[in-house]
Design a protein around this motif. Structure first.
Motif, short mmCIF file in Angstrom:
data_model
loop_
_atom_site.label_atom_id
_atom_site.label_comp_id
_atom_site.label_asym_id
_atom_site.label_seq_id
_atom_site.Cartn_x
_atom_site.Cartn_y
_atom_site.Cartn_z
N UNK A 21 0.82 -1.21 0.00
CA UNK A 21 0.00 0.00 0.00
C UNK A 21 0.86 1.26 0.00
N UNK A 22 2.12 1.12 0.41
CA UNK A 22 2.98 2.29 0.48
C UNK A 22 3.90 2.41 -0.72
N UNK A 23 3.66 1.64 -1.76
CA UNK A 23 4.59 1.57 -2.89
C UNK A 23 4.72 2.89 -3.62
N UNK A 24 3.73 3.74 -3.53
CA UNK A 24 3.77 5.00 -4.26
C UNK A 24 3.82 6.19 -3.30
N UNK A 25 4.53 6.00 -2.20
CA UNK A 25 4.65 7.09 -1.24
C UNK A 25 5.34 8.29 -1.88
N UNK A 26 4.95 9.48 -1.44
CA UNK A 26 5.53 10.70 -2.01
C UNK A 26 6.79 11.13 -1.27
N UNK A 27 7.22 10.37 -0.25
CA UNK A 27 8.43 10.74 0.49
C UNK A 27 9.63 10.68 -0.44
N UNK A 28 10.47 11.71 -0.44
CA UNK A 28 11.61 11.74 -1.36
C UNK A 28 12.55 10.56 -1.14
N UNK A 29 12.89 9.88 -2.23
CA UNK A 29 13.85 8.79 -2.19
C UNK A 29 13.30 7.47 -1.69
N UNK A 30 11.99 7.41 -1.39
CA UNK A 30 11.44 6.19 -0.81
C UNK A 30 11.51 5.03 -1.79
N UNK A 31 11.46 5.31 -3.10
CA UNK A 31 11.57 4.24 -4.08
C UNK A 31 12.91 3.52 -3.94
N UNK A 32 13.96 4.31 -3.67
CA UNK A 32 15.28 3.71 -3.45
C UNK A 32 15.30 2.82 -2.22
N UNK A 33 14.53 3.21 -1.20
CA UNK A 33 14.45 2.38 0.01
C UNK A 33 13.87 1.01 -0.32
N UNK A 34 12.77 1.01 -1.09
CA UNK A 34 12.14 -0.26 -1.44
C UNK A 34 13.04 -1.10 -2.34
N UNK A 35 13.76 -0.45 -3.24
CA UNK A 35 14.71 -1.18 -4.07
C UNK A 35 15.80 -1.81 -3.20
N UNK A 36 16.22 -1.07 -2.18
CA UNK A 36 17.22 -1.61 -1.27
C UNK A 36 16.69 -2.79 -0.47
N UNK A 37 15.45 -2.70 -0.01
CA UNK A 37 14.84 -3.79 0.76
C UNK A 37 14.81 -5.08 -0.06
N UNK A 38 14.52 -4.94 -1.35
CA UNK A 38 14.42 -6.13 -2.21
C UNK A 38 15.77 -6.62 -2.71
N UNK A 144 22.09 7.01 0.75
CA UNK A 144 21.86 6.63 2.15
C UNK A 144 20.52 5.94 2.33
N UNK A 145 19.49 6.43 1.64
CA UNK A 145 18.16 5.82 1.75
C UNK A 145 18.19 4.41 1.19
N UNK A 146 18.84 4.22 0.04
CA UNK A 146 18.91 2.90 -0.57
C UNK A 146 19.68 1.93 0.32
N UNK A 147 20.80 2.39 0.87
CA UNK A 147 21.59 1.54 1.76
C UNK A 147 20.81 1.17 3.02
N UNK A 148 20.03 2.11 3.54
CA UNK A 148 19.19 1.82 4.70
C UNK A 148 18.18 0.72 4.36
N UNK A 149 17.60 0.81 3.17
CA UNK A 149 16.67 -0.22 2.74
C UNK A 149 17.35 -1.57 2.59
N UNK A 150 18.55 -1.58 2.04
CA UNK A 150 19.28 -2.83 1.87
C UNK A 150 19.57 -3.48 3.22
N UNK A 151 19.98 -2.65 4.18
CA UNK A 151 20.27 -3.17 5.52
C UNK A 151 19.00 -3.73 6.16
N UNK A 152 17.91 -2.96 6.09
CA UNK A 152 16.65 -3.41 6.69
C UNK A 152 16.17 -4.69 6.04
N UNK A 153 16.27 -4.78 4.72
CA UNK A 153 15.83 -5.98 4.03
C UNK A 153 16.66 -7.19 4.40
#
Length: 204
Positions: A21-38, A144-153
């Motif tokens: 449900x949050x895939x299209x969040x308007x938060x800046x850079x959030x797409x990179x976070x999801x890419x990092x998680x995956x 930084x956002x992408x790396x955070x996502x990678x770590x969390x994932x």
């Protein structure tokens, strides 16, 4: 009744993963976070490493898991730092396959042995996975956002893999469950060995 500790661990792991449900969040850079998680699911070598480590720690659940998970997380942070410093990662795939092979053999042949080998494998895998999580150069905030996502994932995936195996082992009392987990670990080791041989043989 399901083990409460395992359920809490699974809930925590799922909470760290993104919701559709949050895939299209308007938060800046959030797409990179999801890419990092995956990112931990983007290569077979990483998937095999997570599966092997999940089988190692799941069969010891909850014994040794907290320390192994913490060492893995620390290894990820170290790998991310090294990646940002420009440390090359050309051999990351064969190293991950070798670690998956070792962890698979450990889970198949010695599922309740000493903790030190399992924890050492978790730390080494964390470093390599942190290294391969290095994104392409870009704005510091996006990186930084992408790396955070990678770590969390990565930490969530190991948590869920180990907790899932641990829950199955504790709640399915049939003898064949333990045997099946060891057979699965042996298959993971065998697949890792074949892929490692192919990776080391080089292009033909």
């Amino acid at each position: 009744m399901p083990d409460r500790a395992a359920c809490r661990a699974l809930a925590l792991g799922f909470a760290l993963l993104p919701g559709a449900a949050n895939a299209h969040s308007s938060a800046p850079g959030i797409e990179g976070f999801y890419l990092g998680v995956l990112h931990p699911l983007t290569s077979l070598a990483q998937v095999l490493a997570f599966l092997a480590l999940g089988l190692v720690f799941g069969q010891r659940w909850p014994r040794n898991f907290a320390l192994g998970w913490a060492v893995f997380a620390a290894g990820c942070v170290l790998g991310i730092v090294l990646g940002q410093m420009g440390v090359p990662m050309d051999a990351a795939e064969p190293v991950l396959l070798a670690l998956a092979l070792a962890a698979g053999v450990l889970a198949a042949l010695w599922p309740s042995g000493p903790a030190i080998p399992a924890i050492a494998l978790a730390g080494m895998a964390g470093i390599v996975i942190g290294l391969v999580s290095t994104p392409d150069p870009g704005p510091p905030r996006s990186v930084a956002v992408t790396l955070t996502g990678s770590f969390a994932g990565a930490v969530a995936l190991l948590l869920n893999a180990a907790a899932g195996v641990g829950w199955l082992r504790e709640n399915a009392r049939a003898v064949w469950v333990g045997i099946g987990l060891r057979v699965l670990a042996a298959w993971v080791a065998a697949i890792s060995a074949l892929l490692l041989a192919l990776a080391l043989s080089g292009p033909r």
